[in-house]
Structure formats: C-alpha cells, structure tokens
Design an enzyme around this catalytic site. Sequence first.
Site, PDB file in Angstrom:
ATOM      1  N   ALA A  47      70.754  40.515  32.365  1.00 39.10           N
ATOM      2  CA  ALA A  47      71.597  41.230  33.328  1.00 39.10           C
ATOM      3  C   ALA A  47      71.174  42.686  33.570  1.00 39.10           C
ATOM      4  O   ALA A  47      70.952  43.079  34.730  1.00 39.10           O
ATOM      5  CB  ALA A  47      73.054  41.141  32.880  1.00 39.10           C
ATOM      6  N   ARG A  88      70.526  36.132  42.486  1.00 38.64           N
ATOM      7  CA  ARG A  88      71.227  35.469  41.372  1.00 38.64           C
ATOM      8  C   ARG A  88      72.695  35.925  41.393  1.00 38.64           C
ATOM      9  O   ARG A  88      72.963  37.129  41.459  1.00 38.64           O
ATOM     10  CB  ARG A  88      70.574  35.813  40.022  1.00 38.64           C
ATOM     11  CG  ARG A  88      69.107  35.389  39.948  1.00 38.64           C
ATOM     12  CD  ARG A  88      68.574  35.458  38.526  1.00 38.64           C
ATOM     13  NE  ARG A  88      69.127  34.399  37.701  1.00 38.64           N
ATOM     14  CZ  ARG A  88      69.009  34.356  36.366  1.00 38.64           C
ATOM     15  NH1 ARG A  88      68.394  35.327  35.730  1.00 38.64           N
ATOM     16  NH2 ARG A  88      69.508  33.353  35.676  1.00 38.64           N
ATOM     17  N   ASP A 236      76.572  38.614  30.864  1.00 39.85           N
ATOM     18  CA  ASP A 236      76.145  38.769  32.264  1.00 39.85           C
ATOM     19  C   ASP A 236      77.256  39.347  33.121  1.00 39.85           C
ATOM     20  O   ASP A 236      76.997  39.964  34.159  1.00 39.85           O
ATOM     21  CB  ASP A 236      75.684  37.435  32.823  1.00 39.85           C
ATOM     22  CG  ASP A 236      74.327  37.098  32.248  1.00 39.85           C
ATOM     23  OD1 ASP A 236      74.275  36.528  31.150  1.00 39.85           O
ATOM     24  OD2 ASP A 236      73.314  37.468  32.883  1.00 39.85           O
ATOM     25  N   ASN A 246      78.083  34.395  29.913  1.00 37.85           N
ATOM     26  CA  ASN A 246      76.753  34.612  29.330  1.00 37.85           C
ATOM     27  C   ASN A 246      76.007  33.272  29.407  1.00 37.85           C
ATOM     28  O   ASN A 246      76.541  32.274  29.890  1.00 37.85           O
ATOM     29  CB  ASN A 246      76.871  35.131  27.888  1.00 37.85           C
ATOM     30  CG  ASN A 246      75.549  35.626  27.330  1.00 37.85           C
ATOM     31  OD1 ASN A 246      74.861  36.420  27.978  1.00 37.85           O
ATOM     32  ND2 ASN A 246      75.156  35.156  26.172  1.00 37.85           N
TER      33      ASN A 246
HETATM   34  O1  MRU Z   1      69.131  33.532  32.883  1.00 35.76           O
HETATM   35  P1  MRU Z   1      68.895  34.816  32.130  1.00 35.76           P
HETATM   36  O2  MRU Z   1      67.718  34.728  31.211  1.00 35.76           O
HETATM   37  O3  MRU Z   1      68.839  36.005  33.052  1.00 35.76           O
HETATM   38  O4  MRU Z   1      70.182  34.977  31.224  1.00 35.76           O
HETATM   39  C1  MRU Z   1      70.290  36.102  30.404  1.00 35.76           C
HETATM   40  C2  MRU Z   1      71.483  36.111  29.525  1.00 35.76           C
HETATM   41  O5  MRU Z   1      72.324  35.243  29.577  1.00 35.76           O
HETATM   42  C3  MRU Z   1      71.647  37.293  28.607  1.00 35.76           C
HETATM   43  O6  MRU Z   1      72.295  36.929  27.433  1.00 35.76           O
HETATM   44  C4  MRU Z   1      72.483  38.357  29.337  1.00 35.76           C
HETATM   45  O7  MRU Z   1      71.926  38.664  30.586  1.00 35.76           O
HETATM   46  C5  MRU Z   1      72.637  39.590  28.551  1.00 35.76           C
HETATM   47  S1  MRU Z   1      71.139  40.501  28.498  1.00 35.76           S
HETATM   48  C6  MRU Z   1      71.358  41.982  27.730  1.00 35.76           C
END
Ligand code: MRU
Length: 343
Positions: A47, A88, A236, A246
Amino acid sequence: MVPTVEWKNGAVRLLDQSRLPDKVEFLDCRDYRTVARAIRELRVRGAPAIGVTAAMGVALGAQSLSVTTYEEFAQAVKDICQHLAETRPTAVNLFWALERMQRTLDELRALPISEIMRRLVEESQRILDEDVAMNKAMGRHGAALIHDGQTVLTHCNAGALATAGYGTALGVVRAAWEQGKKIRVLADETRPVLQGARLTAWELMQDGIPVTLITDNMAGALMRQGLIHLCLVGADRIAANGDVANKIGTYSVAVLAKAHGIPFYVAAPYSTIDLKTPSGNQIPIEQRNPQEVTSVLGGPSVAPSGVDVLNPAFDVTPAAYITAIITERGTFKPSELAERFRA
Ligand code: MRU
C-alpha cells in the site's frame, strides 16, 4: 536495502518486484502510463509503495504536458490521476497520494506552469521521505511489543519493499532486531502471488534477520504447538471502526490467533487510515486474474482446464480480532483510531 521507488534522472525508477527473488532488476518508467501498468502488474506493490509511486507518476505525467493555461494543465493532471486511480482499488494510500498531489496543484495555481511542475516532483519526494520517517516511528513504538526470544508470524510482505523503505510490520521487526532482541520471523508464503516467500523471506535474509518460511496452512498447527508468540501484519486500508483490509489470508491468521490467545497486531501509517469508510464492509476488494490461482507464478496449470476460480486479493479482519494498531503516532486499540486520527 535497494530503494523500492525513486525519482532518478527524470524517470520513476522501480525495483521490479515481479522478478524477485531471482533477479534484482529496475524498471525506469518514463511516462505515467508505464507507472500505472507497473502498479497493476505488481512490479511495485504494497500500500505505501503504491501511494508513493502514484505520486511520482503524477509528477512525471505533469512534466510531459505542453499546455499554456493553468486550467488546461489542471484538467490534464486530473486525467492522469484518474488513470492512476484505476490501477488497484483496495489500498487507500493510492487515493490518498493522488488527492494530496491534486491539493498541491490547487495551492500552486498562481505560479508559472514550469514552477508547478518542479514543485509536484518535490511534493512526491516529500511523500516518499515522510513514508520512511513514519515507518521508523512505527518501529520505535511497536518494538516494545516484541520481546527477546519471541517468534513473530507475518503474512504477505509489509516490509521495506512494500513501502518507500524500512517497512511497516517488518519495520517493527527491524526496530526490535536493531535493539538487540533475538527474534525470529515465520513468514507465510502467501498464495497465490507468494509475497511472503518471494519478498519477505528475501528482504529479511538480506538484513540477516532470522526468517523461516511456511506455507499458509501451517500457521494453525504451529500456534497450537506454542511456536508463535505474536502476529504482525500490514494493512491496505483501515476503516473508521478499526476493521482492516490486508492481503487475502490475513483474516484466517487473525481468527487462528484469537483461538490460541495470541496477540494480533497491525502496523500502518495514517495514509492507510480511511475515516471516510465506516467499516470493512464498504472496502472495495480487488479481484485478480484466475490464472494466479490455477498456476503458480505463471508456471504450468495445477488445476483442470476451465475450472471455476475465485481470486480476491484482500480480505477484511474485523476490529474485534485485532489486539492493537501500531501507527507513527503510537499504538492504539482499533476502537480508538477514529478519535486519534480525526483531523
Ligand atoms: O497485493 P499486494 O502485494 O500489494 O498486497 C500487499 C499487502 O497486502 C500488504 O500487507 C499491505 O499493502 C501492507 S504493506 C506495508
């Protein structure tokens, strides 16, 4: 750690996370559409990293415009933001960063366009620098929750790779490690895209922090054996009531943690807190390509051809399962968050 995202020689340079852990390769994005594609294809992910990258994408797109009036410029930047916003849907940091860039643009309306272009680059750099500073602050607050000799279970990658540097959940681990605590991380592999196996394991090994990789379905058995002392994940999007979106599988970890009396912590900066969304039920959940499930990282199919597939990329963990949320302002109960972060 190599930088996840940086402004370099007039381009947005990304560490291509889709190539890790095999290759450390960089992708130089010279236009905002390439930045948007990189976000969609998970070349940059996590995120906070998505937010920083989108802000740099706006600055990059703005620089390439050849318009004469502020109104034309502002409309074109709005279109760039719209394009980036469609990449996204779940991580609110993306929309937070785009809104901040739009606000900056509004505030600078009296300046010449060339000066606004320069200031937008500066603002995106500020967003990046602030992200690293917030992660370090989270580390300072959260490290007290991890004791010497403990094992921490994490899911997905909430590390330096998911941010502009240092990490959220892994930033807390890093801070505890830097304090000299002998700790160990158990990393869920995180099907289907394997952020835990590919990224969390890689980044912790780079730093020499002990890490053990497990498949997602091993967590319950290990908790039952007393091998996990706490769970620590990123987020997220956090809704006003403290529900947390998340990576898919986080909810299962939280339910298991509660069943075993193990604390479940979330680490996230204010840019992940979305007070406009009342509860987790209103958080949009990204649905990704079924091929991520029917094959492993684009390899041969592991499922019968034509099988029906579900592939939600995120889930929601209700606030009731969360022991506390670690932020750059301190550690709070999910129910305290709205009050603490209301402007
Ligand atoms: O699909 P992604 O790899 O973007 O998902 C990321 C996550 O779910 C992380 O746990 C979240 O973004 C926190 S990152 C500090």
